[in-house]
Scaffold this motif. Structure first.
Motif: not given
Lengths: 270, 270
Positions: A191-210
């Protein structure tokens, strides 16, 4: 902006890519103000708390607010999306979630594309999602949790649970992985959860389990999620189509702005 | 084992102190086996799922299982507790929580001592808690979240909510901080959740404000929490006392074993 080969590899290997502080604090402020403004526009696109006036989600703000209309064409966002997907893309869905303090839906573990295949007959998982942090995202305020690499195995479930209540409304449980499926996937992928300051952007796949953890903090957490779709991969409906604020109909290919959205906007209004 | 001055300062400044991997894997295995064994002993000390046989919590295992009777006197645990509190201490409460996969009570933000003052008329917050990780604790499986330093301001609430249902049963909501109180405290102190491998131990104050996140993972997470109390600070009851498996009556001062609990146990049984 162009992603490096290392960034592209990270996305393709893991199913997501975080870019910290892609937007600067002035831009975050402008986006928050535009969100607040959009929350005053009545309509079905505005989802409020069951019993109150607190806004839980707003759909399609890019149709009403110039900041969001600009953001989805911002070269720092649209550039990477086109690299990851294809040149001709449009925004299929746009929403801003305000996950309330001390709670928020625990959206069950799922793959986005399964929902869209069921609801909109979207032919293929030819999408890229962006998550734009409008607040700092920490381990405490309900970050999205990914199973890195889980986008590579296709859909874990074939369809929705039998006895599902409606073709229109997708209950998260209808498309959720079973406990056994999830245990197997977490064992395999972690498991992994991207964290960061406001203004960060995460790009992610429509197939990833989340999934998404509840917000344990006393402050609401605002997250914009926009889904870009390949213009050759359009939805279709045998029955009543989903409303336009949920599934945007304008599939004209988006062209990047020549400068960051706020500069472009200030150029226009100056 | 003795805490360093730096460790003592950390506890007194922050209200908690994590020592990673204080117990080794062999000891963790022995404690897990003892827990499994204890789960087969029927009685009111065993709390199961509403509708099933899955164990949610077990109280007072140190009365039944030699591993736990040893652990509470282990010099690596009792030594630090005596340094932090006073020489003459006993175990006031002992429980092992198995936070189930995909859930678990979100125990509302609270201070332990308020509960004990209400339920047992415990005169003063003269306790030290230990949390022993029987599984790895990660950001995903429901770690305890502390507001570091929040133990220094006394009880945030004076008493329980009016209209509380019973003197015996303490509903977490009865002693929880209000949203406004919590927002103020998080602003002031921030949040921190100690994580680490199985065998890690966190010592924490009965006055620190803390909560517990749900377990988002597909695997249960076992955590032992024991509370040591100063032997001069005994409970009393005007009405019916709480049961002995919840509030241990033996207040004889505990003396540390001369060696780690498993070595001592193997010496006895060899």
């Amino acid at each position: 902006m162009h992603l490096t080969q290392e960034q592209l590899d990270h996305y393709h290997d893991n199913g997501y890519l975080l870019i910290e502080s892609l937007l600067d604090p002035r831009e975050v402020t402008a986006l928050r103000e535009a969100f607040a403004r959009d929350c005053t526009v009545p309509g079905p696109h505005l989802v409020t708390e069951d019993a109150g006036e607190e806004v839980r989600a707003v759909y399609a703000s890019h149709h009403r607010q110039p900041e969001y209309a600009g953001l989805i064409r911002d070269p720092r966002v649209l550039g990477p999306v086109r690299q990851l997907l294809t040149d001709d893309v449009y925004v299929y869905q746009f929403k801003i979630n305000a996950k309330p303090a001390f709670g928020g839906d625990k959206w069950a573990w799922h793959q986005d594309y399964l929902a869209w295949r069921i609801a909109d007959a979207l032919p293929a998982p030819r999408q890229v999602n962006i998550g734009v942090f409008l607040d700092d995202v920490t381990e405490f305020n309900g970050p999205v949790i990914f199973l890195p690499g889980s986008h590579q195995g296709g859909m874990v479930r074939d369809g929705r649970k039998s006895g599902a209540r409606s073709e229109q409304h997708l209950d998260p449980d209808d498309i959720a992985l079973t406990p056994g499926q999830l245990a197997e996937h977490v064992d395999r992928y972690g498991m992994s959860s991207p964290k960061g300051p406001a203004g960060s952007v995460v790009f992610f796949s429509p197939e990833i389990v989340h999934g998404s953890a509840p917000n344990m903090s006393p402050f609401a957490r605002r997250l914009l999620i926009a889904t870009y779709n390949d213009v050759t991969n359009l939805p279709s409906w045998s029955g009543e189509p989903r409303p336009e604020y949920v599934v945007c109909r304008d599939s004209e290919p988006l062209r990047p702005l020549s400068e960051p959205f706020l500069d472009a906007l200030e150029g226009v209004t100056a």
